[in-house]
Design a protein around this motif. Structure first.
Motif, PDB file in Angstrom:
ATOM      1  N   LYS A  96       0.806  -1.207   0.000  1.00  0.00           N
ATOM      2  CA  LYS A  96       0.000   0.000   0.000  1.00  0.00           C
ATOM      3  C   LYS A  96       0.841   1.259   0.000  1.00  0.00           C
ATOM      4  CE  LYS A  96      -4.516   0.881   1.888  1.00  0.00           C
ATOM      5  NZ  LYS A  96      -5.410   0.632   2.991  1.00  0.00           N
ATOM      6  N   GLY A  97       2.020   1.231   0.595  1.00  0.00           N
ATOM      7  CA  GLY A  97       2.849   2.415   0.698  1.00  0.00           C
ATOM      8  C   GLY A  97       3.616   2.734  -0.575  1.00  0.00           C
ATOM      9  N   PHE A  98       3.746   1.800  -1.496  1.00  0.00           N
ATOM     10  CA  PHE A  98       4.491   2.036  -2.715  1.00  0.00           C
ATOM     11  C   PHE A  98       3.695   2.862  -3.700  1.00  0.00           C
ATOM     12  CE2 PHE A  98       6.390  -2.036  -1.307  1.00  0.00           C
ATOM     13  CZ  PHE A  98       7.699  -1.596  -1.184  1.00  0.00           C
ATOM     14  N   LYS A  99       4.397   3.736  -4.417  1.00  0.00           N
ATOM     15  CA  LYS A  99       3.734   4.547  -5.447  1.00  0.00           C
ATOM     16  C   LYS A  99       4.296   4.144  -6.797  1.00  0.00           C
ATOM     17  CE  LYS A  99       2.861   8.497  -2.530  1.00  0.00           C
ATOM     18  NZ  LYS A  99       3.074   9.918  -2.321  1.00  0.00           N
TER      19      LYS A  99
END
Length: 100
Positions: A96-99
């Motif tokens: 979830k934290g990866f863009k």
């Protein structure tokens, strides 16, 4: 004769019948292959239709529905699906934290 054996036998027979008619009617390589493929495909599909309609219905079997067994299997499937959902949710939360 089992259904799979019947399908195989009928398909091979259709191939040789297709080869025979293709040699009589075809004027080129493409026509030869198209005749063989079309007639073999017809025999293959017809044999599946025959097996589906007649072979499996000719053997009378008592139809007994095991409700307890069915419910046991369904409960097992539900537990497995819930386990997979937990794993998928954990993987989703870790990414979830990866863009992108």
């Amino acid at each position: 004769m089992r259904g799979a054996n019947f399908v195989s036998f009928f398909t091979v027979g259709g191939f040789f019948i297709g080869l025979f008619f293709a040699l009589l009617k075809a004027h080129g390589a493409f026509e030869l292959l198209s005749f063989i493929f079309t007639i073999t495909l017809f025999f293959y599909l017809f044999s599946h239709l025959f097996v589906g309609l007649f072979v499996n219905t000719l053997t009378p079997r008592p139809s007994y529905f095991s409700k307890k067994g069915h419910e046991k299997d369904l409960d097992h499937f539900i537990r497995e699906i819930n386990k997979r959902e937990v794993v998928i949710d954990a993987e989703y939360d870790s990414f979830k934290g990866f863009k992108v």
